[in-house]
Motif scaffolding. Structure first.
Motif, PDB file in Angstrom:
ATOM      1  N   TYR A  95      49.044 148.547  90.807  1.00  0.00           N
ATOM      2  CA  TYR A  95      49.860 149.502  90.049  1.00  0.00           C
ATOM      3  C   TYR A  95      49.073 150.766  89.727  1.00  0.00           C
ATOM      4  CZ  TYR A  95      47.423 148.088  85.721  1.00  0.00           C
ATOM      5  OH  TYR A  95      46.466 147.843  84.755  1.00  0.00           O
ATOM      6  N   VAL A  96      49.805 151.873  89.575  1.00  0.00           N
ATOM      7  CA  VAL A  96      49.218 153.171  89.249  1.00  0.00           C
ATOM      8  C   VAL A  96      50.163 153.916  88.311  1.00  0.00           C
ATOM      9  CG1 VAL A  96      48.462 155.407  90.116  1.00  0.00           C
ATOM     10  CG2 VAL A  96      48.016 153.356  91.462  1.00  0.00           C
ATOM     11  N   TYR A  97      49.615 154.421  87.223  1.00  0.00           N
ATOM     12  CA  TYR A  97      50.338 155.342  86.332  1.00  0.00           C
ATOM     13  C   TYR A  97      49.475 156.594  86.201  1.00  0.00           C
ATOM     14  CZ  TYR A  97      52.919 151.130  85.031  1.00  0.00           C
ATOM     15  OH  TYR A  97      53.669 149.977  85.070  1.00  0.00           O
ATOM     16  N   GLU A  98      50.118 157.751  86.264  1.00  0.00           N
ATOM     17  CA  GLU A  98      49.354 159.009  86.236  1.00  0.00           C
ATOM     18  C   GLU A  98      50.013 160.014  85.302  1.00  0.00           C
ATOM     19  OE1 GLU A  98      48.595 162.507  89.407  1.00  0.00           O
ATOM     20  OE2 GLU A  98      47.907 160.508  90.063  1.00  0.00           O
ATOM     21  N   TRP A  99      49.161 160.635  84.481  1.00  0.00           N
ATOM     22  CA  TRP A  99      49.608 161.680  83.581  1.00  0.00           C
ATOM     23  C   TRP A  99      48.876 162.982  83.918  1.00  0.00           C
ATOM     24  CZ3 TRP A  99      48.387 156.755  82.214  1.00  0.00           C
ATOM     25  CH2 TRP A  99      49.369 156.000  81.545  1.00  0.00           C
ATOM     26  N   THR A 100      49.599 164.063  84.117  1.00  0.00           N
ATOM     27  CA  THR A 100      48.988 165.373  84.250  1.00  0.00           C
ATOM     28  C   THR A 100      48.964 165.987  82.853  1.00  0.00           C
ATOM     29  OG1 THR A 100      49.859 165.625  86.480  1.00  0.00           O
ATOM     30  CG2 THR A 100      49.135 167.625  85.351  1.00  0.00           C
ATOM     31  N   ALA A 101      47.784 166.063  82.277  1.00  0.00           N
ATOM     32  CA  ALA A 101      47.680 166.491  80.881  1.00  0.00           C
ATOM     33  C   ALA A 101      46.335 167.174  80.661  1.00  0.00           C
ATOM     34  CB  ALA A 101      47.809 165.290  79.948  1.00  0.00           C
ATOM     35  N   MET A 143      45.774 155.578  85.240  1.00  0.00           N
ATOM     36  CA  MET A 143      45.584 154.177  84.902  1.00  0.00           C
ATOM     37  C   MET A 143      45.980 153.337  86.115  1.00  0.00           C
ATOM     38  SD  MET A 143      47.089 151.819  81.799  1.00  0.00           S
ATOM     39  CE  MET A 143      48.749 151.642  82.457  1.00  0.00           C
ATOM     40  N   ALA A 144      45.042 152.558  86.604  1.00  0.00           N
ATOM     41  CA  ALA A 144      45.295 151.750  87.791  1.00  0.00           C
ATOM     42  C   ALA A 144      44.719 150.359  87.594  1.00  0.00           C
ATOM     43  CB  ALA A 144      44.676 152.410  89.030  1.00  0.00           C
ATOM     44  N   GLY A 145      45.254 149.424  88.333  1.00  0.00           N
ATOM     45  CA  GLY A 145      44.745 148.061  88.229  1.00  0.00           C
ATOM     46  C   GLY A 145      45.553 147.112  89.071  1.00  0.00           C
ATOM     47  N   ALA A 146      45.377 145.839  88.778  1.00  0.00           N
ATOM     48  CA  ALA A 146      46.041 144.795  89.547  1.00  0.00           C
ATOM     49  C   ALA A 146      46.609 143.744  88.604  1.00  0.00           C
ATOM     50  CB  ALA A 146      45.068 144.147  90.528  1.00  0.00           C
ATOM     51  N   TYR A 147      47.681 143.125  89.058  1.00  0.00           N
ATOM     52  CA  TYR A 147      48.221 141.953  88.376  1.00  0.00           C
ATOM     53  C   TYR A 147      48.282 140.826  89.392  1.00  0.00           C
ATOM     54  CZ  TYR A 147      51.200 138.748  85.828  1.00  0.00           C
ATOM     55  OH  TYR A 147      51.680 137.633  85.201  1.00  0.00           O
ATOM     56  N   PHE A 148      47.643 139.718  89.087  1.00  0.00           N
ATOM     57  CA  PHE A 148      47.571 138.592  90.012  1.00  0.00           C
ATOM     58  C   PHE A 148      48.730 137.647  89.706  1.00  0.00           C
ATOM     59  CE2 PHE A 148      43.459 140.514  89.833  1.00  0.00           C
ATOM     60  CZ  PHE A 148      43.058 140.529  91.153  1.00  0.00           C
ATOM     61  N   GLY A 149      49.852 137.906  90.351  1.00  0.00           N
ATOM     62  CA  GLY A 149      51.070 137.146  90.124  1.00  0.00           C
ATOM     63  C   GLY A 149      52.242 137.861  90.758  1.00  0.00           C
ATOM     64  N   SER A 150      53.448 137.456  90.380  1.00  0.00           N
ATOM     65  CA  SER A 150      54.655 137.958  91.018  1.00  0.00           C
ATOM     66  C   SER A 150      55.086 139.304  90.439  1.00  0.00           C
ATOM     67  CB  SER A 150      55.787 136.948  90.847  1.00  0.00           C
ATOM     68  OG  SER A 150      56.165 136.874  89.472  1.00  0.00           O
ATOM     69  N   THR A 164      41.909 149.970  84.712  1.00  0.00           N
ATOM     70  CA  THR A 164      40.894 151.011  84.626  1.00  0.00           C
ATOM     71  C   THR A 164      41.582 152.328  84.293  1.00  0.00           C
ATOM     72  OG1 THR A 164      39.424 149.941  86.218  1.00  0.00           O
ATOM     73  CG2 THR A 164      39.110 152.292  85.855  1.00  0.00           C
ATOM     74  N   LEU A 165      41.115 152.971  83.232  1.00  0.00           N
ATOM     75  CA  LEU A 165      41.630 154.279  82.843  1.00  0.00           C
ATOM     76  C   LEU A 165      40.621 155.328  83.285  1.00  0.00           C
ATOM     77  CD1 LEU A 165      44.122 155.375  81.173  1.00  0.00           C
ATOM     78  CD2 LEU A 165      42.473 155.729  79.315  1.00  0.00           C
ATOM     79  N   THR A 166      41.038 156.224  84.158  1.00  0.00           N
ATOM     80  CA  THR A 166      40.175 157.283  84.688  1.00  0.00           C
ATOM     81  C   THR A 166      40.607 158.622  84.122  1.00  0.00           C
ATOM     82  OG1 THR A 166      39.802 156.048  86.739  1.00  0.00           O
ATOM     83  CG2 THR A 166      39.346 158.419  86.773  1.00  0.00           C
ATOM     84  N   PHE A 176      37.085 153.921  82.226  1.00  0.00           N
ATOM     85  CA  PHE A 176      37.067 152.879  81.205  1.00  0.00           C
ATOM     86  C   PHE A 176      37.629 151.613  81.847  1.00  0.00           C
ATOM     87  CE2 PHE A 176      37.172 156.875  78.959  1.00  0.00           C
ATOM     88  CZ  PHE A 176      36.330 156.684  77.871  1.00  0.00           C
ATOM     89  N   GLU A 177      36.791 150.601  81.987  1.00  0.00           N
ATOM     90  CA  GLU A 177      37.174 149.383  82.707  1.00  0.00           C
ATOM     91  C   GLU A 177      37.281 148.223  81.725  1.00  0.00           C
ATOM     92  OE1 GLU A 177      34.142 148.972  85.670  1.00  0.00           O
ATOM     93  OE2 GLU A 177      34.741 150.802  86.726  1.00  0.00           O
ATOM     94  N   VAL A 178      38.456 147.592  81.650  1.00  0.00           N
ATOM     95  CA  VAL A 178      38.687 146.530  80.686  1.00  0.00           C
ATOM     96  C   VAL A 178      37.870 145.288  81.048  1.00  0.00           C
ATOM     97  CG1 VAL A 178      40.713 145.581  81.876  1.00  0.00           C
ATOM     98  CG2 VAL A 178      40.475 145.295  79.408  1.00  0.00           C
ATOM     99  N   GLY A 179      37.376 144.600  80.034  1.00  0.00           N
ATOM    100  CA  GLY A 179      36.560 143.403  80.232  1.00  0.00           C
ATOM    101  C   GLY A 179      37.172 142.170  79.592  1.00  0.00           C
ATOM    102  N   ARG A 180      36.323 141.313  79.059  1.00  0.00           N
ATOM    103  CA  ARG A 180      36.676 140.047  78.416  1.00  0.00           C
ATOM    104  C   ARG A 180      37.448 139.143  79.385  1.00  0.00           C
ATOM    105  NH1 ARG A 180      38.332 140.409  72.186  1.00  0.00           N
ATOM    106  NH2 ARG A 180      40.160 141.523  72.965  1.00  0.00           N
ATOM    107  N   GLY A 181      38.460 138.420  78.914  1.00  0.00           N
ATOM    108  CA  GLY A 181      39.115 137.437  79.763  1.00  0.00           C
ATOM    109  C   GLY A 181      38.137 136.356  80.157  1.00  0.00           C
ATOM    110  N   ALA A 182      38.175 135.951  81.430  1.00  0.00           N
ATOM    111  CA  ALA A 182      37.318 134.874  81.923  1.00  0.00           C
ATOM    112  C   ALA A 182      35.841 135.241  81.901  1.00  0.00           C
ATOM    113  CB  ALA A 182      37.738 134.485  83.343  1.00  0.00           C
TER     114      ALA A 182
END
Length: 470
Positions: free
Chosen positions: A219-225, A264-271, A254-256, A359-365
């Motif tokens: 997924y990708v979300y983008e803001w021009t700001a 904001m881009a990343g992955a979701y492991f599922g449907s 990850t927020l760039t 900014f890369e999210v952590g924690r989880g496993a």
């Protein structure tokens, strides 16, 4: 000892093949042989070696040990400080160590220390649709990545690359070869997983592998700001969203941030259905770009991520400066600090050709493993910030000051707190003692003690590697 002694010893260590070692007198030594990644740091090793076996690596290290040279391994060669090419010392280029095997029963993979992440991904997938979690730059070498951490989009669900190591074959400072695991040389195994370059050269890994995900949403979300207040609100929304304890482990983010765009881009492991149920757009101001893509072939997605990194130019040699900071839940940015950060970005002077913050999210496993179980200590990181700036020529003082000043503003919300740093993003301009404390945190005293036992002559050395003394 003179150069003749080390030259003679290294050629003999490499089976008498002079083509497997290069010296500074060779034509194009710096550009073609040493090939530094960060062009801001000039490095001239006393020799670059290209061993073909673990025994040849051991013989090269024994030459250094006997003749008073330091050694550093080089796998993919993406050290931000060119630490795999030590000035006046011996560089061990691992590119010829390309073993690969996958046990069809245990699904354990045997992987040579010279393979690149892209090669590892392709070999594992083609051998049985398996994978190990790792970062997105496919030109990075497994030898460095797996011995410093190895975070990537799948780490919140599957942990780090180094958490999948079951055993290593490693050359020690005295030129001997050892095997290390949880049950055999456990202290060495602890140190290799997070501080590897200070303790040995891993010639072969045995990895626990995972079934490749069957469905992954990219997924990708983008803001021009450009307005600082609007940009601050997007970051504030992101930090609030990823701080929620109900954030699924299946989700990476990850927020760039660069001068004109927030991505904001990343992955979701599922449907797709499960991803849509998260209703991510409702957590943020309206985005100008909102796209998702379902992948049923995980190798295709890994290669897409790798191509995006390649296209950005970040994977290629350049003049750049970079820093990192790890934030715990206790050091998340307060609202006023967020506003100060974006005001700083809008007004501070920089002479960089390009700059960006990730900014890369952590924690989880990642946090399922105790902080003292491996040398990697950043288990409770809510997110890690990587700041990066490059230039056409040598990085200017203004650009260095820009990133250093940014760090101070970012930390202003909790000025007396401890912020760790990721040892995979070294900062050669940082005070070396402070850098070690930041890289390894509460694990540093144990690592110092082990250094005194395993490498008392400090054979495996770079300017910020673990030292036996404080």
């Amino acid at each position: 000892m003179g150069n003749h002694a080390i030259s003679k010893c290294l050629v003999a260590a490499l089976g008498g093949y002079s083509s497997l070692v290069a010296f500074p007198s060779q034509a194009n030594y710096s550009s073609a042989v040493v090939s530094p990644y960060n062009l801001d740091y000039n490095v001239t090793p006393a020799a670059v070696t290209f061993p073909r076996t673990a025994q040849e690596v051991a013989s090269v290290v024994k030459c250094a040990f006997d003749l008073g040279f330091k050694v550093q391994p080089k796998s993919g060669g993406h050290s931000y400080g060119n630490y795999g090419s030590p000035n006046g010392e011996i560089s061990v280029n691992l590119k010829n160590l390309r073993q690969f095997g996958l046990d069809s029963t245990t699904h354990l993979a045997t992987i040579g220390g010279g393979l690149l992440l892209g090669e590892v991904s392709q070999l594992l997938y083609n051998a049985g649709q398996r994978f190990i979690p790792h970062g997105t730059c496919l030109q990075v070498g497994i030898g460095g990545h797996a011995t410093v951490g190895g975070a990537g989009p799948s780490s919140r669900l599957y942990q780090l690359t180094l958490d999948h190591i079951q055993e290593v074959e490693v050359v020690l400072a005295n030129g001997t070869i050892a095997r290390a695991s949880q049950t055999h040389h456990p202290d060495l195994f602890f140190a290799i997983r997070g501080a590897g370059a200070s303790f040995g050269i891993v010639t072969k890994f045995t990895f626990r592998t995972e079934p490749a995900p069957l469905q992954t949403i990219n997924y990708v979300y983008e803001w021009t700001a450009t307005d600082p207040l609007a940009r601050a609100q997007i970051f504030r929304s992101w930090q609030h969203w990823i701080s929620n304890s109900t954030l699924p482990r299946q989700l990476s983010s990850t927020l760039t941030i660069n001068p004109n765009i927030i991505l904001m881009a990343g992955a979701y492991f599922g449907s797709q259905k499960a991803f849509d149920s998260l209703q991510i757009p409702k957590q943020f101001p309206p985005a100008q770009v909102n796209s998702t893509q379902l992948f049923t072939n995980f190798l295709d997605l890994e290669q897409l991520w790798g191509q995006q990194i390649q296209d950005s130019g970040i994977a290629s040699p350049s003049h750049f400066y970079s820093k990192s900071l790890a934030f715990s839940p206790q050091t998340a940015l307060p609202d006023k600090a967020i506003d100060r950060v974006f005001q700083y970005l809008a007004t501070a002077k920089t002479e960089a050709q390009f700059w960006a913050l990730n900014f890369e999210v952590g924690r989880g496993a990642i946090g399922d493993v105790a902080a003292d179980a491996t040398a990697f200590s950043l288990r409770d990181s809510l997110f890690i910030m990587l700041s990066y700036a490059n230039s056409k020529g040598r990085v200017s003082k203004a650009t260095v000051d820009f990133l250093n000043g940014l760090n101070e503003v970012v930390k202003s919300g909790h000025p007396n707190a401890f912020y760790g740093e990721y040892a995979g993003y070294v900062d050669p301009r940082e005070d070396n003692r402070q850098a070690r404390r930041n890289y390894w945190g509460s694990n540093l005293p144990r690592l110092r003690s082990l250094k005194g036992v395993l490498d008392p002559k400090d054979v495996f050395h770079n300017q910020q590697s673990v030292k036996a003394e404080p």
